[in-house]
Design an enzyme around this catalytic site. Sequence first.
Site, short mmCIF file in Angstrom:
data_model
loop_
_atom_site.label_atom_id
_atom_site.label_comp_id
_atom_site.label_asym_id
_atom_site.label_seq_id
_atom_site.Cartn_x
_atom_site.Cartn_y
_atom_site.Cartn_z
N SER A 28 -9.46 1.74 3.28
CA SER A 28 -8.58 2.46 2.38
C SER A 28 -7.56 1.56 1.67
O SER A 28 -7.00 1.98 0.66
CB SER A 28 -7.81 3.55 3.13
OG SER A 28 -6.96 2.96 4.10
N LYS B 294 0.86 -1.19 0.00
CA LYS B 294 0.00 0.00 0.00
C LYS B 294 0.89 1.23 0.00
O LYS B 294 1.88 1.28 0.75
CB LYS B 294 -0.88 -0.04 1.26
CG LYS B 294 -1.88 1.08 1.40
CD LYS B 294 -2.66 0.90 2.72
CE LYS B 294 -3.78 1.89 2.89
NZ LYS B 294 -4.52 1.67 4.17
N SER C 13 -9.47 -0.51 7.59
CA SER C 13 -8.93 -0.32 6.25
C SER C 13 -8.22 -1.54 5.67
O SER C 13 -7.90 -1.54 4.48
CB SER C 13 -7.96 0.87 6.22
OG SER C 13 -8.70 2.06 6.13
#
Lengths: 531, 106
Positions: free
Chosen positions: A170, A94, A194
Site C-alpha cells: 500500500s 505516506k 506494504s
Amino acid sequence: MDLYRIPAFQLAGLIRRRDISAVEALDATLDRVQAVDGRPGSLDGPAEPGDDRAVHAFITRTPERARAQAEAVDRQLARGEDPGPLAGVPFTVKDIFCVQGTPSTAGSRILANYVAPYTATPAARMEAAGGVMIGKVNLDEFTYGSSNESSAFQPTPRNPWDLSRVPGGSSGGSAAAVAAGEGALSLGTDTAGSIRQPAAFCGVVGLKPTYGRVSRYGLIAFGSSLDCPGPLARNVTDAALALNAIAGADPRDATAAAVPVPDYTARLEEGIQGMRVGLSPDYLRITFFDAETGTFEEQPIEATIREAVERAAQALADRGAEIVEEVPMPHTRYGIPVYFVISRVEAASNLHRFDGVKYGYRTPEPVPDLREMYRRSRARGFGPQPKLRILMGMYVSAAQYSEQYYNRALRVRTLIRQDFERAFAPDGDHRLDALLTPTTPTTAFPMGAVYGDSVLMQYADQLTVPANHAGVPGLSLPAGFDPHGLPLGIQLLGPDFSEQGLLRLGRAYEMATEDAPWRQRAPFEGLTTDS
Amino acid sequence: MTNEIDRDLFEHLVELAALALDEQEATYLRRELNNQLKAIDELEAIPLDSEVPPASHGVPYPPDIRPPVREDEWVPHPDPDAILEQAPETEGRYVVVPDIPHKELP
C-alpha cells in the site's frame, strides 16, 4: 548530478558543510515533482488526458511548510548550530501518518476533510533530525491493497519505470516518489508487505523494522499487532540514516520496545565474513487460491526473480557469507489465510471509530437518528476494501465462529513464528543471520489487471506477510530488472532487532553490484516529461 | 467444514457493521467474502496439537524490553479548538449528533 537525485546521506553532508543550501535542495526537488508528478490525487476527479503520463505520487503537497523548514535549517547552519543528521533532506510521508495541520486522509473519503491536530512520532522525529517534509503521498485506502488502486484519491500513483503499471502498495506513493526523485526518503508502513512490495516493484530499498522498533503513535491503525512504520529510500545507507532518526522507545506507544538504538550507519561496510544466509524452497514457490476452480494452485516463482535471488546469494558468498540451502519454512504458505483472519479482526475493530461524530465525513442527508447517521456516513465514506475488511472481521470473530477462525489463526501464527525461531536459533541446525528470499512472486503488474479480485491481490503479499506475523524485520533491495524493464526485488529477513545485520548484508550486496549495468538505469530515461 | 455467508447472514453482518449497501456493492462484497473464506478454510487442514498456544503478536515482550508504564498525568492539549473544529457539527463547545435512539421509561 541533479540535486534531486543525490542520496540523503550525501545531500545532508553537502548541506551541513554549506556547499549547498537546504532551500536549493528543496527547490530542485519541488521542480522535479513539478516535472514528473502531474496532478495530485483528489476525490471525484474525473480522469483527464495525460493522467497516464505522470507519477501522481501525492495527495497533498506542502511546499510552504517545506520552505519554512528548509529556511530554518539554513538559519541554524548560519548560526553554527547542527540541524541534525537529515539536515535539509526532502522527504515524503505516506498519508496514513498524522502530521499536524495537514490533511491526513488514509486515502479514504471518510477522512478526506480531516486535518490532524497532532503529529505522528516517526514524522516528528524525521523533522527533528532536520528532514524537510514536502508532502503526503497516496496509498491504498486505509492501506488495504497491494497496488494503490483502491485509494479514493484519483488518479492513483503509477510505476515510474513503466507508467502503465502499478507501483505496488500500500505504500505505493512512497515507493513511486522515491524512485522518481521526488524526495530522497519516504515514511511508509508495512502490515503484510506494504513497504517491501512497492519498494520491490519500484526498484528502491524498503525496510520493515522489527515490530516495536518504531513507534506507531499517530499512525491511523490497520492491524495493530502487525503494523510497522519504516523508511523507503534509494539505497541502504539512506534507509539506515532514516531508521536512526525514527527508531526507539516512545512514551506514547507502549509497544515501542525499550531496546537501545545503535547507529545503523556506523558498521554498514564492515563486511559480512562468516554471516550465515539461508535459502528456503518454501520461498521459491507460491500457493494461491484460484477462485474459478476453487482449488489451490502451486507455482514456482518467476524464473527471473529466482535467478536474481541466486545471483544475490552468490554475490554474498563471494564476500564471505556462508550460504545455507534447504532451510525449511513449512508454514510460509499459511501466511495469507492467517492474515485474512487476523488483519480483518484488527481492522474491523480499528474502523469502528469512524462514525461521522468527532471528525471525518458525515452524511449531509437528513437522518432520523444517530444509528442511521452512522450507516449512511460509513456507507458513503468507506470504499469497498474497508467494507470487506469490516465484514470479514466481524464474521470470523463472531462468538460462534471465533474458535474455528480467529483462535485457530492465532495458533497458526505461532507456527509461522516458530519457523523463524528455528531458522535463526543460535544453537539450532541453521543458525542463520538472515534468510534471503524474493520480495514478491511477480514484478509490477499492469494497472487494472488484479484490482477487484481481493483474493488474488492479497496473494501478492505471500512472501512478505510471514515477517509481519512473526514480527521480524525485513529489508527489500533492488536486484536488477526483468526482460520488460521492470525492477526485481530481493528480501532479507532476520531475527528480532537485527536491522543492523540486515543493513550490512544489504550494503554488501550493493557494493558487490555497484558496477552492474542495471545500477546505472534511472526511471524516465529517454522519456520526455513536460513540466 | 466449509461455511458460506448466505444472504441473511450477510445482511446481519452489514447491520452489525453499521453499513448500508446498494445491491451491486452487496453482490460484489458477498462474493469476495466467500472467496476469501475458501482461502481461510485452508487453515482447517493444518494439524494443530493442543500444545500450540495462540500468538497475539510475533515479537515476545520480555519485561526487560517493555517500556515502563508512564505516570498517569494530565497533559492539556495546546489547542483543543483544533480538535473540536474537526467535528462535523458543533454547538458552542458541544459535539452535535442526531437523535439517539432511546425508549422513554414509564
